[in-house]
Design an enzyme around this catalytic site. Sequence first.
Site, PDB file in Angstrom:
ATOM      1  NE  ARG A 222      51.951  57.678 -41.368  1.00 43.97           N
ATOM      2  CZ  ARG A 222      52.286  56.536 -40.764  1.00 43.97           C
ATOM      3  NH1 ARG A 222      51.616  55.434 -41.025  1.00 43.97           N
ATOM      4  NH2 ARG A 222      53.286  56.499 -39.895  1.00 43.97           N
TER       5      ARG A 222
ATOM      6  CE1 TYR B 176      48.662  62.504 -37.127  1.00 41.99           C
ATOM      7  CE2 TYR B 176      50.307  61.149 -36.050  1.00 41.99           C
ATOM      8  CZ  TYR B 176      49.775  61.699 -37.203  1.00 41.99           C
ATOM      9  OH  TYR B 176      50.347  61.450 -38.406  1.00 41.99           O
TER      10      TYR B 176
ATOM     11  CG  HIS C 129      54.996  57.098 -35.464  1.00 39.69           C
ATOM     12  ND1 HIS C 129      53.991  57.943 -35.022  1.00 39.69           N
ATOM     13  CD2 HIS C 129      55.097  57.320 -36.794  1.00 39.69           C
ATOM     14  CE1 HIS C 129      53.521  58.627 -36.043  1.00 39.69           C
ATOM     15  NE2 HIS C 129      54.172  58.262 -37.123  1.00 39.69           N
TER      16      HIS C 129
ATOM     17  NE  ARG D 252      55.903  55.829 -42.331  1.00 37.43           N
ATOM     18  CZ  ARG D 252      56.077  54.948 -41.352  1.00 37.43           C
ATOM     19  NH1 ARG D 252      55.853  53.662 -41.584  1.00 37.43           N
ATOM     20  NH2 ARG D 252      56.473  55.332 -40.151  1.00 37.43           N
TER      21      ARG D 252
ATOM     22  CE  LYS E 233      59.343  57.490 -42.875  1.00 41.35           C
ATOM     23  NZ  LYS E 233      59.411  58.849 -42.287  1.00 41.35           N
TER      24      LYS E 233
ATOM     25  CG  HIS F 236      51.868  61.436 -44.868  1.00 42.53           C
ATOM     26  ND1 HIS F 236      52.362  60.191 -45.207  1.00 42.53           N
ATOM     27  CD2 HIS F 236      52.427  61.738 -43.673  1.00 42.53           C
ATOM     28  CE1 HIS F 236      53.186  59.770 -44.265  1.00 42.53           C
ATOM     29  NE2 HIS F 236      53.240  60.679 -43.324  1.00 42.53           N
TER      30      HIS F 236
END
Length: 295
Positions: free
Chosen positions: A244, A276, A267, A146, A170, A241
Amino acid sequence: MLPAEMEDYLRDVQIDRGLSKNTITAYHQDLLTFTKFLEKKHKKLQDVDHLLVLTFLNELRSLGRANSSVARMVTTLRKCFAYLKKEGMVAHDPMQTIKPPKKAQHLPAVLTVEEVDTLLDLPDVTKPLGLRNKALLELMYATGLRVSELVGLTLADLHLDLALIQTIGKGDKERIIPVGEVAIDWLKRYLRDSRPFLLKGQKSDQIFLNDHGRSLSRQGVWQIIKKLVEQAGIKKDVSPHTLRHSFATHILENGADLRIVQELLGHSDISTTQIYTHISKGRLTQVYDEFHPRA
């Protein structure tokens, strides 16, 4: 300015839940928007009922807010009012009957391998900033970082002898990511030939610096990519992004396991990674239509 009750809520989630600075900033902005609405209506938090909330959400839609933005607002208000009710700051929770709008599934823009190659070949590596941009883009595409993770990297996060980097994503989750030889080579060249020049005698642990010797910002990365995309003549809606997304899509198309991609991207829920697979299926259909004689 937020009401004291909302300030208490933000302090509580920051301390007790350890949310990232970006998440807290997003909550603060949502609550500030709602506060301004209440001031316009001459209402206090204690006056809020579900009809007033619905009026507010309809106003957001009339101003052109996307469903995803309205949905995030509902989530923010739901968590805030649950806290206020629990702490006795409001008599009832007006969000209990409010449902967020359904989010339309949005497939992110993805570059082809050829487009990525074109983009990565554009920086002028004979100049300090060009060499920085080359190393930055190669690392983003090699790791799927990110942009916030990229600009937060420090020298201590690099383990290039092991072909690894570590980052905090995150939810303050640390992960270790492998890095390919090409990205490592350009990163080493940047650290040796360009970064000392950009430092201008200053001290910094940050890897990627601007031309003033300070840490490169997320906005700075966005501007770099925007300029290079224009030079490349790429007509897609490209952001930091996008590299990514392209990283994830390309390794899936080449046979990577979805669980591995989930780990690489950081994630917490594999359902986030599954978007994806839709992109990859779209690519399969495109290839089929192009090459099958009876397609």
